[in-house]
Design a protein around this motif. Sequence first.
Motif, PDB file in Angstrom:
ATOM      1  N   SER A 454     -34.353  -4.831  40.630  1.00 46.89           N
ATOM      2  CA  SER A 454     -33.451  -3.724  40.965  1.00 46.89           C
ATOM      3  C   SER A 454     -32.344  -3.522  39.942  1.00 46.89           C
ATOM      4  N   LEU A 455     -31.998  -4.571  39.165  1.00 47.41           N
ATOM      5  CA  LEU A 455     -30.916  -4.466  38.192  1.00 47.41           C
ATOM      6  C   LEU A 455     -31.412  -4.192  36.774  1.00 47.41           C
ATOM      7  N   LEU A 456     -32.719  -4.244  36.564  1.00 41.15           N
ATOM      8  CA  LEU A 456     -33.251  -4.066  35.209  1.00 41.15           C
ATOM      9  C   LEU A 456     -32.947  -2.675  34.628  1.00 41.15           C
ATOM     10  N   PRO A 457     -33.053  -1.584  35.416  1.00 37.54           N
ATOM     11  CA  PRO A 457     -32.693  -0.274  34.838  1.00 37.54           C
ATOM     12  C   PRO A 457     -31.246  -0.222  34.352  1.00 37.54           C
ATOM     13  N   GLN A 458     -30.341  -0.816  35.099  1.00 38.33           N
ATOM     14  CA  GLN A 458     -28.934  -0.837  34.693  1.00 38.33           C
ATOM     15  C   GLN A 458     -28.751  -1.641  33.403  1.00 38.33           C
ATOM     16  N   ALA A 459     -29.451  -2.774  33.304  1.00 37.51           N
ATOM     17  CA  ALA A 459     -29.361  -3.599  32.096  1.00 37.51           C
ATOM     18  C   ALA A 459     -29.948  -2.854  30.894  1.00 37.51           C
ATOM     19  N   LEU A 460     -31.060  -2.119  31.138  1.00 32.28           N
ATOM     20  CA  LEU A 460     -31.686  -1.367  30.053  1.00 32.28           C
ATOM     21  C   LEU A 460     -30.758  -0.246  29.571  1.00 32.28           C
ATOM     22  N   GLU A 461     -30.099   0.414  30.504  1.00 30.88           N
ATOM     23  CA  GLU A 461     -29.137   1.456  30.133  1.00 30.88           C
ATOM     24  C   GLU A 461     -28.012   0.867  29.287  1.00 30.88           C
ATOM     25  N   ALA A 462     -27.532  -0.324  29.690  1.00 29.22           N
ATOM     26  CA  ALA A 462     -26.474  -0.985  28.922  1.00 29.22           C
ATOM     27  C   ALA A 462     -26.962  -1.334  27.524  1.00 29.22           C
ATOM     28  N   ALA A 463     -28.203  -1.800  27.413  1.00 30.19           N
ATOM     29  CA  ALA A 463     -28.753  -2.156  26.097  1.00 30.19           C
ATOM     30  C   ALA A 463     -28.834  -0.926  25.199  1.00 30.19           C
ATOM     31  N   ARG A 464     -29.295   0.210  25.761  1.00 33.82           N
ATOM     32  CA  ARG A 464     -29.473   1.418  24.956  1.00 33.82           C
ATOM     33  C   ARG A 464     -28.144   2.009  24.472  1.00 33.82           C
ATOM     34  N   SER A 465     -27.074   1.661  25.165  1.00 33.23           N
ATOM     35  CA  SER A 465     -25.770   2.206  24.772  1.00 33.23           C
ATOM     36  C   SER A 465     -25.114   1.409  23.650  1.00 33.23           C
ATOM     37  N   ILE A 466     -25.707   0.293  23.265  1.00 36.71           N
ATOM     38  CA  ILE A 466     -25.160  -0.528  22.172  1.00 36.71           C
ATOM     39  C   ILE A 466     -25.439   0.157  20.843  1.00 36.71           C
ATOM     40  N   GLN A 467     -24.411   0.320  20.033  1.00 33.67           N
ATOM     41  CA  GLN A 467     -24.535   1.063  18.787  1.00 33.67           C
ATOM     42  C   GLN A 467     -25.266   0.259  17.696  1.00 33.67           C
ATOM     43  N   SER A 468     -24.966  -1.009  17.588  1.00 34.91           N
ATOM     44  CA  SER A 468     -25.556  -1.846  16.548  1.00 34.91           C
ATOM     45  C   SER A 468     -27.054  -2.042  16.805  1.00 34.91           C
ATOM     46  N   GLU A 469     -27.874  -1.698  15.818  1.00 35.17           N
ATOM     47  CA  GLU A 469     -29.324  -1.857  15.984  1.00 35.17           C
ATOM     48  C   GLU A 469     -29.701  -3.312  16.231  1.00 35.17           C
TER      49      GLU A 469
END
Length: 560
Positions: A454-469
Amino acid sequence: MVANIPSKLIAVLVEEGRWTAAQGLASVQQSHASSRAHALAALAPYLPETLLPQALDVARKLQSESERTHALAALAPYLSETLLPQALDVVRKLQSESERTHALAALAPYLPETLLPQAFDAVHALQSESGRARVLTALVPHLQSSLLPQRLSDSRNFIWTQTHRACAPGVPSHLPESLLPQTLKAACSTQSASPPPIGAQTALVSRLPQPFIPQVLATARAFQREGNYAMREGNCAIALAVLAPYLPEVVPEALAAACSRMFAYDRVVALAALAPYLPEVIPEALDVARHIREAGYRASILIALAPYLPETLLPKALDDARSIQSRSYRAMALTALVPHLPKSLLPQVLDDARSVQSGAYRARVLAALAPHLPESLLPQALDTAPSLWEASARALALNALAPHLPESLLPQALDAAHSFQSEADCARSKFNRARSEFNRAQALRVLAPYLPESLLPQALEAARSIQSEFNRASVLIALACSLPEVIPEALEAARSIQSEFNRASSLAALVPHLPEVIPEALDAFRSIQSRFHRTSVLLALVPHLPESLLSQALDAVCSV
């Protein structure tokens, strides 16, 4: 055979079964002279007995004596009795005494009895006493007791000196009884303010025949007449503390000596020596510790006493630890006490951590507490993490708590990881923004294996918002086990990283998830300019590459 392959890569190729040991050794012989010793040392554990003569010949022909010593030391555990005489001959011909000492010490445990006379001749040819003691320390356990007095007759002084310096902890258990009293006297005496090693003395005393004990007691008391006051009292206290387990009647005297005026560190050592065997002295030891002003020494006593404290004294010990003014020493003492505290006292430690402003201190204590906290205290501990001002301390606390959090607290932990984003947005300098993103990525990576679906989508959204590749790729890779559909996205992020080192690290981490995209990974691998970074990627790729691609990859590494 590809020449000039990095040494670590040769060993991995043989270990993974991609090369035979013979191929590995042939590659070592073709490698650059400056790296040949390291390559041979890395390959040594994988060589069959039939190849060891050839390996020894390679070591013998190395130009640099330091490289020759390094290679011989690595080969020593695997050499047969027929090859050890040749190895000893190579060692004895080394011109540098320091290299000869190192090589002799490495060979000593494996020499058969027939070679011991030659080894002793080589030892006595050394000019340095510390060098002779080092090699003898390695030789003594392999000598028959009947040979020891003869072999050590002109070497006792420096053997005893090294025992005193705690450089020869293995010697006492192998010395014959006839040498034990004299060796103990040397081990207990000192000409400096540094205390003798309790470990060496205890090992010696435990082997003394009963008739020698009174003699040693007299020697211990005689220290009160030697040297300056503080030094002689320290020597006496330490010697009596070592004897106390074997002579219960000297316990009051040993404790009184430990409480007398002396170097503070001597007092710490004496009390620490008494604690494991004489629990009845622990209350008095704690009282003495309370009156030692130096924070480091007080912490040292609490650390030494921690495993032996009865439950009734743990509250007092905890109070003593919390009263230490130095934050670093208080953290050391609390960290040592935590595994032994009952659950009823853990809230006090948590309160202590929450009451101190230093983020590094709070994070350190939280990290020590995490494995021991009952579930009822974990919410308070997690509340403490986001309140840490220093982002690096907050990341450390979250990393320590993550494996122990129940599923009900993981949403809160994920929110704490998100808190780094607002700091990155508000940071004025590029460095601070980069640091906040790094800490955020670190917290998300640690949480990833524990997150429910249930928390994986939220974690994925957080990962995608990180600027550094690089940071984004590292979090996506951590999520890949639970969300395999993000692997292509992680690969894209990894391939767009500008830094060769970071790109290499990300690709190496992706390899287990990307068997079907190995050609793409190899294309990225070939674009790396640094030989070192190419090698680090290939080390991860080796188990997954087919033979045809492995040869191409090896060519690519060696062409840089």
